[in-house]
Design a protein around this motif. Structure first.
Motif, PDB file in Angstrom:
ATOM      1  N   ILE A  52      16.719  46.844  69.348  1.00 30.90           N
ATOM      2  CA  ILE A  52      15.564  46.077  68.900  1.00 30.90           C
ATOM      3  C   ILE A  52      14.501  46.105  69.994  1.00 30.90           C
ATOM      4  N   ILE A  53      13.269  46.349  69.567  1.00 27.13           N
ATOM      5  CA  ILE A  53      12.145  46.465  70.493  1.00 27.13           C
ATOM      6  C   ILE A  53      11.288  45.209  70.386  1.00 27.13           C
ATOM      7  N   SER A  54      11.062  44.583  71.520  1.00 31.47           N
ATOM      8  CA  SER A  54      10.190  43.411  71.565  1.00 31.47           C
ATOM      9  C   SER A  54       9.230  43.595  72.736  1.00 31.47           C
ATOM     10  N   GLU A  55       7.940  43.642  72.432  1.00 31.31           N
ATOM     11  CA  GLU A  55       6.950  43.896  73.476  1.00 31.31           C
ATOM     12  C   GLU A  55       6.402  42.599  74.055  1.00 31.31           C
ATOM     13  N   ASN A  56       7.235  41.845  74.732  1.00 37.93           N
ATOM     14  CA  ASN A  56       6.713  40.687  75.440  1.00 37.93           C
ATOM     15  C   ASN A  56       6.904  40.916  76.933  1.00 37.93           C
ATOM     16  N   GLU A  57       6.264  40.114  77.750  1.00 33.33           N
ATOM     17  CA  GLU A  57       6.279  40.326  79.198  1.00 33.33           C
ATOM     18  C   GLU A  57       7.683  40.271  79.789  1.00 33.33           C
ATOM     19  N   ASP A  58       8.580  39.525  79.174  1.00 33.21           N
ATOM     20  CA  ASP A  58       9.951  39.427  79.675  1.00 33.21           C
ATOM     21  C   ASP A  58      10.699  40.746  79.563  1.00 33.21           C
ATOM     22  N   ASN A  59      10.219  41.652  78.706  1.00 37.58           N
ATOM     23  CA  ASN A  59      10.914  42.909  78.473  1.00 37.58           C
ATOM     24  C   ASN A  59      10.327  44.086  79.234  1.00 37.58           C
ATOM     25  N   LEU A  60       9.399  43.844  80.148  1.00 39.63           N
ATOM     26  CA  LEU A  60       8.881  44.926  80.972  1.00 39.63           C
ATOM     27  C   LEU A  60       9.936  45.322  82.002  1.00 39.63           C
ATOM     28  N   VAL A  61      10.041  46.630  82.265  1.00 41.25           N
ATOM     29  CA  VAL A  61      10.995  47.137  83.243  1.00 41.25           C
ATOM     30  C   VAL A  61      10.187  47.851  84.324  1.00 41.25           C
ATOM     31  N   GLU A  62      10.447  47.491  85.590  1.00 42.47           N
ATOM     32  CA  GLU A  62       9.751  48.118  86.714  1.00 42.47           C
ATOM     33  C   GLU A  62      10.157  49.587  86.811  1.00 42.47           C
ATOM     34  N   LYS A  63       9.207  50.418  87.197  1.00 41.55           N
ATOM     35  CA  LYS A  63       9.440  51.863  87.261  1.00 41.55           C
ATOM     36  C   LYS A  63      10.611  52.216  88.193  1.00 41.55           C
ATOM     37  N   GLU A  64      10.761  51.471  89.284  1.00 39.72           N
ATOM     38  CA  GLU A  64      11.842  51.777  90.230  1.00 39.72           C
ATOM     39  C   GLU A  64      13.227  51.463  89.641  1.00 39.72           C
ATOM     40  N   ASN A  65      13.285  50.739  88.526  1.00 46.89           N
ATOM     41  CA  ASN A  65      14.562  50.427  87.875  1.00 46.89           C
ATOM     42  C   ASN A  65      14.912  51.402  86.754  1.00 46.89           C
ATOM     43  N   ILE A  66      14.074  52.400  86.546  1.00 48.23           N
ATOM     44  CA  ILE A  66      14.318  53.375  85.478  1.00 48.23           C
ATOM     45  C   ILE A  66      15.302  54.429  85.962  1.00 48.23           C
ATOM     46  N   GLY A  67      16.313  54.669  85.138  1.00 52.78           N
ATOM     47  CA  GLY A  67      17.304  55.689  85.439  1.00 52.78           C
ATOM     48  C   GLY A  67      16.950  57.007  84.771  1.00 52.78           C
ATOM     49  N   GLU A  68      17.967  57.756  84.429  1.00 47.40           N
ATOM     50  CA  GLU A  68      17.736  59.086  83.833  1.00 47.40           C
ATOM     51  C   GLU A  68      17.304  58.982  82.371  1.00 47.40           C
ATOM     52  N   GLN A  69      16.579  60.010  81.941  1.00 43.22           N
ATOM     53  CA  GLN A  69      16.147  60.059  80.547  1.00 43.22           C
ATOM     54  C   GLN A  69      17.359  60.332  79.665  1.00 43.22           C
ATOM     55  N   ILE A  70      17.482  59.548  78.583  1.00 46.27           N
ATOM     56  CA  ILE A  70      18.636  59.721  77.688  1.00 46.27           C
ATOM     57  C   ILE A  70      18.247  60.354  76.355  1.00 46.27           C
ATOM     58  N   GLY A  71      16.951  60.561  76.139  1.00 45.78           N
ATOM     59  CA  GLY A  71      16.519  61.214  74.907  1.00 45.78           C
ATOM     60  C   GLY A  71      15.071  60.932  74.589  1.00 45.78           C
ATOM     61  N   THR A  72      14.638  61.470  73.448  1.00 44.00           N
ATOM     62  CA  THR A  72      13.292  61.214  72.933  1.00 44.00           C
ATOM     63  C   THR A  72      13.392  60.947  71.440  1.00 44.00           C
ATOM     64  N   VAL A  73      12.441  60.181  70.937  1.00 47.34           N
ATOM     65  CA  VAL A  73      12.418  59.898  69.503  1.00 47.34           C
ATOM     66  C   VAL A  73      12.123  61.204  68.778  1.00 47.34           C
TER      67      VAL A  73
END
Length: 138
Positions: A52-73
């Motif tokens: 589920i996708i929710s675009e509120n400020e609580d759901n922002l992820v900092e770039k330094e916390n991003i891991g590997e790409q798992i796919g694309t839509v």
């Protein structure tokens, strides 16, 4: 006699104009309204897992916390009926084709993933079964 003809013609003209000027939506418009309204939330589906996708400020992820790409839509659909016809493994009712999906460092991807919403801006999506249920208050 002239008054009767005039009255009949006037009544026919009014009936013709009112029958042509109905403002009711067409079948396709009504279908679109009903089907779009039937989705309770935006989501991305990876194989059999729904996030589920929710675009509120609580759901922002900092770039330094991003891991590997798992796919694309792979496909985006506009109606629920289309979902049954798609054969891609990553689909969404909200995200555009090509949207990148990532793991989040130190987070189980079966619970949360990150979506690159815009260049360098990532939002968290939560696996449907991991979303807390709202409790009823009396």
């Amino acid at each position: 006699m002239r008054k009767i003809r005039f009255t009949v013609k006037l009544i026919l003209a009014v009936l013709l104009l009112t029958s042509c000027a109905t403002n009711s939506p067409s079948t396709s418009t009504q279908k679109t309204i009903n089907e779009e309204a039937s989705w309770a939330y935006f989501y991305v589906k990876i194989e059999n897992r729904v996030y589920i996708i929710s675009e509120n400020e609580d759901n922002l992820v900092e770039k330094e916390n991003i891991g590997e790409q798992i796919g694309t839509v792979q496909e985006k659909y506009d109606y629920e009926e289309e979902e049954q016809q798609l054969t891609s493994t990553i689909v969404s009712n909200y995200l555009e084709e090509g949207t990148k999906l990532f793991a989040i460092k130190d987070v189980d991807p079966s619970i949360h993933i990150a979506i690159e919403k815009d260049e360098g801006i990532f939002i968290k999506a939560t696996e449907k079964n991991s979303v807390p249920k709202k409790q009823k208050t009396n």
